[in-house]
Design a protein around this motif. Structure first.
Motif, PDB file in Angstrom:
ATOM      1  N   SER A  26       8.592   6.302   8.464  1.00 51.58           N
ATOM      2  CA  SER A  26       8.631   7.468   7.595  1.00 51.58           C
ATOM      3  C   SER A  26       7.955   8.652   8.256  1.00 51.58           C
ATOM      4  O   SER A  26       8.338   9.800   8.050  1.00 51.58           O
ATOM      5  CB  SER A  26       7.959   7.169   6.257  1.00 51.58           C
ATOM      6  OG  SER A  26       6.619   6.825   6.430  1.00 51.58           O
ATOM      7  N   PRO A 239       1.480  10.824  -3.903  1.00 53.07           N
ATOM      8  CA  PRO A 239       2.869  10.396  -3.704  1.00 53.07           C
ATOM      9  C   PRO A 239       2.976   9.237  -2.730  1.00 53.07           C
ATOM     10  O   PRO A 239       2.350   9.249  -1.665  1.00 53.07           O
ATOM     11  CB  PRO A 239       3.556  11.650  -3.164  1.00 53.07           C
ATOM     12  CG  PRO A 239       2.464  12.502  -2.631  1.00 53.07           C
ATOM     13  CD  PRO A 239       1.264  12.223  -3.469  1.00 53.07           C
ATOM     14  N   ASP A 241       5.980   8.189  -1.549  1.00 51.02           N
ATOM     15  CA  ASP A 241       7.319   8.239  -0.972  1.00 51.02           C
ATOM     16  C   ASP A 241       7.323   8.661   0.492  1.00 51.02           C
ATOM     17  O   ASP A 241       8.381   8.839   1.091  1.00 51.02           O
ATOM     18  CB  ASP A 241       8.196   9.189  -1.788  1.00 51.02           C
ATOM     19  CG  ASP A 241       7.649  10.615  -1.829  1.00 51.02           C
ATOM     20  OD1 ASP A 241       6.576  10.874  -1.234  1.00 51.02           O
ATOM     21  OD2 ASP A 241       8.293  11.472  -2.472  1.00 51.02           O
ATOM     22  N   GLY A 242       6.146   8.851   1.091  1.00 50.14           N
ATOM     23  CA  GLY A 242       6.081   9.258   2.489  1.00 50.14           C
ATOM     24  C   GLY A 242       6.199  10.742   2.708  1.00 50.14           C
ATOM     25  O   GLY A 242       6.172  11.200   3.852  1.00 50.14           O
ATOM     26  N   SER A 243       6.325  11.540   1.636  1.00 47.00           N
ATOM     27  CA  SER A 243       6.425  12.990   1.795  1.00 47.00           C
ATOM     28  C   SER A 243       5.104  13.604   2.230  1.00 47.00           C
ATOM     29  O   SER A 243       5.071  14.712   2.764  1.00 47.00           O
ATOM     30  CB  SER A 243       6.880  13.643   0.488  1.00 47.00           C
ATOM     31  OG  SER A 243       5.959  13.368  -0.563  1.00 47.00           O
TER      32      SER A 243
END
Length: 375
Positions: A26, A239, A241-243
Motif C-alpha cells: 500500500s 484510517p 485503508d492505507g491512505s
C-alpha cells in the motif's frame, strides 16, 4: 524514505530512498499515486528559525543516515554505505566515530540508546542466497557489538525501543507460518516473546513508543494500535485503508502523544500529524506542502517533525515542522531547516539540551547530522 519497495518476500530489495518507508504494497501504491499527481501548492515561507543549527561532519563518503538517537549525552547514528554496508556511528566529543558491527550484507535502520553501555540497533540481513531477508538485532555493551539471535527466520525489523524496565521491544514484519505479517516482540532475560494478537491484516510495524509494559502504541502499515499488556487494539479514529501511513511516534506522557507520516491526497502526498490527548486521537493541521514526514520528537513538551518537501519538479529539500510559538494552536507550521546538502531529514531526537536531526542525499549518498542547542 520515499521507498519504492513492495512488501512481498520475493520482491523485498533495498529501497531506493528512505529505508524505513519500506512498509508494504500500500505504501508503494501511495508513492506511485503521488508521482502521478501534481505536488501540493507551496505554503508560505518558513517561519523564523527557532533553532540555530550546527552541522556535524560525518567524515564518511557514500553514507545515508537512517536514524539518530541520544540519551544521557550519548548520541548514535545508524545507516548504510552505498546501500550495501551497514554503518553505526558514535558521537565522541565533537566527532563521529565509526563503531560499525561486523555484519556483512545487512542494513541498520533504527537505534535506541538506553545508556552509554546499552545501545540496540535493528534492521535486516539480506545476505541469504535465496533473496529473503532475516531480522537483525544487535547490542552494544559499551565496548563491543553482539548480534542477538532473531526470533524469526524471515522478515525485517524497522524500529526498536527500550522501556523503563530494560525490556527491548522490536517491530517490523516476519513470516509466521505461511503468512507475512506485522509483528512485535519483546526481549528480556535472554528470551523473545511475541505480541501480535490484534494486529489484524497489517503487513508491517513502522514505529513504536512504549510508556509502560501495559501501555504502548504502534504505527502500522496500515493503521495505528494500542497495547494493553496482552493484545493490540486498532485505533478507530485513524484510517485503516492505507491512505495515511505513520512512520514516527513519540510521547511526552500518556496524555500527550504525537505521530507523523504521510497522507495520500488529491493534491499528492503531504505530511500528516496526529495527536493523542489521553482520551482520543485527532488529526493535526499541517502546512499545505507536498512532502512526507518521517519522524517526530519532543522539545519542551512540543513536537518537532522532520521529513522532506517536494518542489514541483520533484526535487527535495529538508522539512522541519513544529507548533507555533506563543500560541495554544495545536497546528504545525514550517520552520527553517538546516542549510545543507541533505535533501531529506529521516530522523530527530532531543537529549541533554540538544535537538538532533539526521538524513542525507540519497542521490549522491551524502550522510548528514546536525544539532541545535536548546534553551
Amino acid at each position: 524514505m520515499s521507498n519504492l519497495t513492495v512488501k512481498r518476500t520475493e520482491d523485498r530489495v533495498p529501497p531506493a530512498r528512505r529505508l524505513r518507508w519500506a512498509v508494504g504494497a500500500s505504501a508503494l501504491m501511495l508513492v506511485w499515486t503521488a508521482m502521478l499527481a501534481v505536488p501540493a501548492s507551496s505554503a508560505a515561507a518558513p517561519n523564523a528559525d527557532p533553532y540555530n543549527w550546527t552541522e556535524t561532519p560525518i567524515g564518511k563518503p557514500g553514507l545515508m543516515i537512517e536514524d539518530v538517537d541520544a540519551a544521557d549525552g550519548t548520541a548514535w547514528a545508524v545507516g548504510s554505505e552505498h546501500g550495501e554496508r551497514l554503518v553505526a556511528l558514535r558521537r565522541d566529543g565533537d566527532t563521529w566515530t565509526d563503531a560499525t558491527p561486523d555484519v556483512s550484507g545487512a542494513n541498520l535502520v533504527e537505534v535506541a540508546v538506553a545508556a552509554a553501555d546499552d545501545v540496540w540497533a535493528v534492521g535486516w540481513d539480506s545476505s541469504p542466497d535465496d533473496g529473503t531477508t532475516s531480522p537483525l538485532v544487535t547490542h552494544w555493551d559499551g565496548t563491543t557489538w553482539a548480534e542477538i539471535p532473531s526470533p524469526a527466520e524471515i522478515g525485517a525489523f524497522d524500529d526498536v525501543a527500550v522501556d523503563a524496565e530494560g525490556t527491548v521491544w522490536v517491530t517490523g514484519w516476519a513470516r509466521i507460518g505461511t503468512a507475512e505479517t506485522a509483528v512485535v516482540y519483546q526481549y528480556a532475560d535472554g528470551r523473545w516473546t511475541e505480541y501480535a494478537d490484534g494486529l489484524g491484516g497489517a503487513i508491517n510495524g513502522n514505529s513504536l513508543t512504549v510508556l509502560a509494559p501495559d501501555d504502548a502504541w504502534l504505527a502500522l502499515n496500515p493503521g495505528l494500535a494500542h497495547f494493553d499488556g496482552t493484545s493490540w487494539t486498532m485505533v478507530k479514529e485513524f484510517p485503516a485503508d492505507g491512505s495515511q501511513i505513520l512512520t514516527g511516534l513519540t510521547a511526552v506522557d500518556a496524555t500527550n502523544i504525537w505521530a507523523a507520516g504521510v497522507a495520500n491526497t488529491r493534491a499528492g502526498v503531504q505530511p500528516v500529524a496526529w495527536h493523542y490527548d489521553g482520551s482520543k486521537w485527532s488529526k493535526v493541521q499541517t502546512p499545505n506542502v507536498s512532502g512526507q514526514a518521517y519522524d517526530v520528537t519532543i522539545v519542551d513538551g512540543q513536537p518537532v517533525v522532520v521529513g522532506e518537501k517536494f518542489a514541483p519538479d520533484w526535487t527535495s529539500t529538508p522539512l522541519v515542522l513544529t507548533t507555533k510559538a506563543g500560541t495554544e494552536d495545536p497546528g504545525l507550521v514550517q520552520v527553517a531547516a538546516p542549510t545543507t546538502d541533505a535533501v531529506v531529514l529521516t530522523s530527530a531526537d532531543a537529549d541533554a539540551g540538544r535537538l538532533w536531526v539526521a538524513g542525507g542525499n540519497i542521490d549522491v549518498f551524502t550522510g548528514f547530522a546536525a544539532y541545535a542547542e536548546l534553551p
